[in-house]
Enzyme design. Structure first.
Site, PDB file in Angstrom:
ATOM      1  N   CYS A  72       0.652  -1.036   0.258  1.00 11.02           N
ATOM      2  CA  CYS A  72       0.024  -0.177  -0.001  1.00 11.02           C
ATOM      3  C   CYS A  72       0.822   1.096   0.096  1.00 11.02           C
ATOM      4  O   CYS A  72       1.807   1.221   0.936  1.00 11.02           O
ATOM      5  CB  CYS A  72      -0.585  -0.090   0.990  1.00 11.02           C
ATOM      6  SG  CYS A  72      -2.090   1.030   1.183  1.00 11.02           S
ATOM      7  N   HIS A 114      -9.247  -3.444  -2.285  1.00 14.58           N
ATOM      8  CA  HIS A 114      -8.052  -2.757  -1.600  1.00 14.58           C
ATOM      9  C   HIS A 114      -8.692  -1.325  -1.478  1.00 14.58           C
ATOM     10  O   HIS A 114      -8.175  -0.433  -0.639  1.00 14.58           O
ATOM     11  CB  HIS A 114      -6.858  -2.696  -2.421  1.00 14.58           C
ATOM     12  CG  HIS A 114      -6.001  -1.781  -1.299  1.00 14.58           C
ATOM     13  ND1 HIS A 114      -4.538  -3.067  -0.673  1.00 14.58           N
ATOM     14  CD2 HIS A 114      -5.394  -1.069  -1.706  1.00 14.58           C
ATOM     15  CE1 HIS A 114      -3.026  -1.879  -0.256  1.00 14.58           C
ATOM     16  NE2 HIS A 114      -4.094  -0.554  -0.588  1.00 14.58           N
ATOM     17  N   GLU A 115      -8.857  -0.851  -2.601  1.00 14.08           N
ATOM     18  CA  GLU A 115      -8.927   0.992  -2.875  1.00 14.08           C
ATOM     19  C   GLU A 115      -9.987   1.669  -1.907  1.00 14.08           C
ATOM     20  O   GLU A 115     -10.050   1.801  -1.692  1.00 14.08           O
ATOM     21  CB  GLU A 115      -9.100   1.687  -4.267  1.00 14.08           C
ATOM     22  CG  GLU A 115      -7.508   0.712  -4.713  1.00 14.08           C
ATOM     23  CD  GLU A 115      -6.703   1.205  -4.326  1.00 14.08           C
ATOM     24  OE1 GLU A 115      -6.470   2.677  -3.469  1.00 14.08           O
ATOM     25  OE2 GLU A 115      -5.164   1.207  -4.741  1.00 14.08           O
ATOM     26  N   HIS A 118     -10.023   1.697   1.234  1.00 14.51           N
ATOM     27  CA  HIS A 118      -9.624   3.102   1.940  1.00 14.51           C
ATOM     28  C   HIS A 118     -10.639   4.130   2.114  1.00 14.51           C
ATOM     29  O   HIS A 118     -10.974   4.941   3.131  1.00 14.51           O
ATOM     30  CB  HIS A 118      -8.626   3.585   0.934  1.00 14.51           C
ATOM     31  CG  HIS A 118      -7.205   2.877   1.151  1.00 14.51           C
ATOM     32  ND1 HIS A 118      -6.429   3.441   1.738  1.00 14.51           N
ATOM     33  CD2 HIS A 118      -6.365   2.557   0.075  1.00 14.51           C
ATOM     34  CE1 HIS A 118      -5.265   3.451   1.862  1.00 14.51           C
ATOM     35  NE2 HIS A 118      -5.395   3.240   0.564  1.00 14.51           N
TER      36      HIS A 118
HETATM   37 ZN   LIG Z   1      -3.135   1.838   0.046  1.00 17.12          ZN
END
Ligand SMILES: [Zn+2]
Length: 148
Positions: A72, A114-115, A118
């Site tokens: 990341c 993953h995004e 966030h």
């Molecule tokens: Zn990330």
């Protein structure tokens, strides 16, 4: 954001990572036939260029979660295995405010999840397998000490 992502040699970047409160991320998972990353695959596992996802929602997760090592841009020294379903369907608005929906597999499916994490304040250190947490124990401690 696109420039930042390229400079950092990342495949995705979410607005909160650069201090913006928007529900938005960008990604570019480049094609690599050797790694089975193809925009023409069904579902696609890569993109032919950068793509913007505004107000994204994953509407379907397909298949049992699989482990894969992730990194990341917000946690430069940490890599760890995270369990995620191998295929998703995502819907979002593009830069023109037009809605688009597509399925994704492989690295593209992983990058989208993953995004999206966030946008919900979730990092890989919150999700990584216990064995990976142990491996990164010292760095995670340092991060927590910094209040990050
Ligand atoms: Zn990330």
């Amino acid at each position: 954001m696109l420039e930042l992502m390229r400079e950092a040699e990342g495949i995705g970047l979410a607005a909160p990572q650069v201090g913006l409160g928007w529900r938005m991320f960008i990604l570019h998972v480049p094609e690599d036939a050797e790694d089975d990353r193809l925009a023409s695959a069904d579902p696609p596992t890569a993109t032919t260029g950068p793509r913007i996802y505004i107000d994204p929602v994953i509407t379907a997760f397909v298949g049992p979660p699989e482990p894969f090592e992730e990194g990341c841009l917000s946690l430069p020294e940490i890599r760890g295995e995270v369990l995620r379903p191998p295929q998703v369907t995502v819907t979002a608005l593009d830069e023109h405010g037009e809605r688009f929906t597509h399925s994704a597999g492989g690295l593209l499916a992983r990058c989208i999840q993953h995004e999206l994490d966030h946008l919900n304040g979730i990092l890989i250190i919150d999700k990584m397998l216990q064995t990976s947490r142990m491996k990164n124990k010292k760095k995670i401690k340092e991060l927590e000490a910094e209040g990050g």
